[in-house]
Design a protein around this motif. Structure first.
Motif, PDB file in Angstrom:
ATOM      1  N   ASP A   1     -29.087 -16.084 -23.790  1.00  0.00           N
ATOM      2  CA  ASP A   1     -28.362 -16.554 -24.964  1.00  0.00           C
ATOM      3  C   ASP A   1     -28.499 -15.448 -26.011  1.00  0.00           C
ATOM      4  O   ASP A   1     -29.566 -15.265 -26.597  1.00  0.00           O
ATOM      5  CB  ASP A   1     -28.995 -17.868 -25.446  1.00  0.00           C
TER       6      ASP A   1
ATOM      7  N   THR B   1     -21.324 -15.413 -29.808  1.00  0.00           N
ATOM      8  CA  THR B   1     -20.358 -16.085 -30.672  1.00  0.00           C
ATOM      9  C   THR B   1     -19.700 -15.088 -31.604  1.00  0.00           C
ATOM     10  O   THR B   1     -20.208 -13.987 -31.820  1.00  0.00           O
ATOM     11  CB  THR B   1     -21.079 -17.228 -31.447  1.00  0.00           C
TER      12      THR B   1
ATOM     13  N   THR C   1     -21.862 -21.808 -27.148  1.00  0.00           N
ATOM     14  CA  THR C   1     -22.381 -22.919 -26.350  1.00  0.00           C
ATOM     15  C   THR C   1     -21.454 -23.252 -25.191  1.00  0.00           C
ATOM     16  O   THR C   1     -21.904 -23.476 -24.060  1.00  0.00           O
ATOM     17  CB  THR C   1     -22.587 -24.161 -27.254  1.00  0.00           C
TER      18      THR C   1
ATOM     19  N   ARG D   1     -18.825 -15.561 -35.013  1.00  0.00           N
ATOM     20  CA  ARG D   1     -19.001 -15.652 -36.469  1.00  0.00           C
ATOM     21  C   ARG D   1     -20.311 -15.090 -37.012  1.00  0.00           C
ATOM     22  O   ARG D   1     -20.463 -14.964 -38.218  1.00  0.00           O
ATOM     23  CB  ARG D   1     -18.887 -17.117 -36.899  1.00  0.00           C
ATOM     24  N   LYS D   2     -21.287 -14.814 -36.155  1.00  0.00           N
ATOM     25  CA  LYS D   2     -22.612 -14.442 -36.660  1.00  0.00           C
ATOM     26  C   LYS D   2     -22.682 -12.924 -36.863  1.00  0.00           C
ATOM     27  O   LYS D   2     -21.918 -12.378 -37.650  1.00  0.00           O
ATOM     28  CB  LYS D   2     -23.695 -14.984 -35.729  1.00  0.00           C
TER      29      LYS D   2
END
Ligand SMILES: Cc1ncc(COP(=O)(O)O)c(C=O)c1O
Length: 392
Positions: free
Chosen positions: A187, A210, A85, A212-213
């Motif tokens: 995104d 990101t 984000t 962590r995914k």
């Protein structure tokens, strides 16, 4: 070549404890990602935080090269930040908008992005418009084509929404954006790590992701790619002494590369963990990762649909590893807790995270089981057996 799943599982300590189907929330880290962080924290505790960063400067710097390789970009186009984000916001809020400009976005857009459009609309008078979806669920490139005029200043879509298996046609959208000279943001928070990505092929100007995914990296770290030609024109929404240099009493100079979107203090252990996760993903074949994830998810959808009282909600001509479903008479939060009691991790996706799509499809809160390549067929069977006891 097929993937060596036994090796993937042997390198993932968490599989000894849980059947993890929350990879769209935060996946299980491989041991090398954990080691990269623990080693750095240990070094910081032994010799000091600044000294540890100095000693590991080369490895820290290599993180940019690794990310650039992963997405087919140049290392100068990458900023490593706290999460997806922040990366997305740093680029979006740097774009110049004027009253009457149009932002075109997807129906299944993520809440954090959409509220940012609304805020900018409130401040500047831009119009936020939704590109209609095709009957199969994905953003329609034909509908987009029909909306283009000289007032469209931004096309901004989520590649894989948080609330289902849908994969948006980002390449087709990219061709339209490029042909019309319109800035294009993706995104890619849920897609990086589960499928190959190539910035030249996709032709976007900004892409956020990101750690962590699906990348299987640490929490609290992410990155944003900004195409060089655009990057040089963007004044970030806020700056500090990393993103810029104070060169004279009344003048500063922005960093010429992706650092202009970063800030000075950051979590070096997480950054090294992200680098290790990217290198680990690259040690596999991303196309094979995608093929396995897609196959496991297809099996799960098919078997879930055969369970009495279960409804699968995923749409899209092309689908990925996120599987969403409900079980008649069972509250999804209660289902998540009951599955958790059997060491099976799933999550719940609430309508407010993708409000427009959820409203259009009358989506209730849904159970989200997101598979990754290290999940085994036996784990799938365990999940299905547990779900079949939930009904009623
Ligand atoms: C589609 C999508 N975009 C963005 C985000 C936000 O990512 P982060 O929490 O790293 O900022 C998420 C998180 O779930 C997501 O699913």
């Amino acid at each position: 070549m097929t993937m060596d799943i036994a090796r993937a599982r042997a390198e993932t300590p968490g599989v000894d404890h849980v059947a993890h189907f929350n990879n769209a929330g935060s996946s299980l880290m491989p041991g090398c990602v954990l080691d990269a962080q623990v080693d750095h924290l240990t070094l910081e505790a032994s010799i000091g935080g600044y000294e540890a960063a100095d000693r590991e400067a080369e490895r820290i710097d290599n993180v940019y090269t690794s990310i650039a390789r992963l997405i087919g970009a140049h290392r100068d186009e990458i900023a490593v930040v706290e999460n997806a984000t922040v990366g997305w916001d740093m680029a979006f809020y740097a774009l110049p908008f004027a009253e009457g400009d149009r932002i075109l976005t997807a129906e299944a857009e993520y809440a954090a992005n959409f509220v940012a459009y609304l805020q900018v609309a409130k401040r500047t008078g831009v119009r936020v418009e939704i590109i209609p979806s095709a009957p199969t669920g994905e953003t329609s490139p034909e509908a987009l084509e029909n909306m283009i005029d000289e007032r469209v200043k931004l096309i901004s879509v989520t590649h894989v929404p948080t609330n289902g298996g849908l994969v948006n046609p980002v390449e087709e959208i990219g061709r339209i954006a490029r042909r019309n000279g319109i800035t294009y943001i993706i995104d890619a928070c849920q897609s990086v790590g589960q499928m190959p990505m190539d910035m030249e092929r996709i032709q976007c100007d900004v892409l956020s992701a990101t750690g962590r995914k699906y990348l299987r990296g640490p929490r609290g770290v992410g990155f944003v790619y900004v195409r060089k030609a655009l990057l040089k024109t963007l004044e970030p929404p806020f700056i500090d002494l990393r993103s810029s240099t104070w060169v004279a009493p009344e003048r500063y100079e922005l960093s010429p590369d992706g650092r202009r979107f970063e800030n000075w203090e950051n979590n070096y252990a997480a950054k090294l963990g992200l680098g290790a996760a990217v290198d680990y993903a690259l040690s596999w074949d991303l196309a094979e990762i995608e093929a396995r994830v897609t196959r496991l998810a297809e099996t799960l959808r098919r078997e879930l649909a055969a369970i009495s009282g279960a409804t699968v909600w995923d749409t899209g001509q092309k689908k990925c590893g996120i599987v969403t479903f409900t079980v008649e008479g069972t509250d999804p939060r209660e289902a998540k807790n009951r599955l958790g009691g059997q060491n099976i991790n799933v999550s719940v996706s609430n309508p407010s995270s993708t409000l427009l799509d959820a409203t259009a499809r009358r989506l209730p809160p849904v159970i989200r089981a997101s598979v990754h390549y290290f999940n085994s067929e036996e784990e799938l069977d365990r999940l299905l057996a547990a779900v079949s006891t939930l009904a009623g």
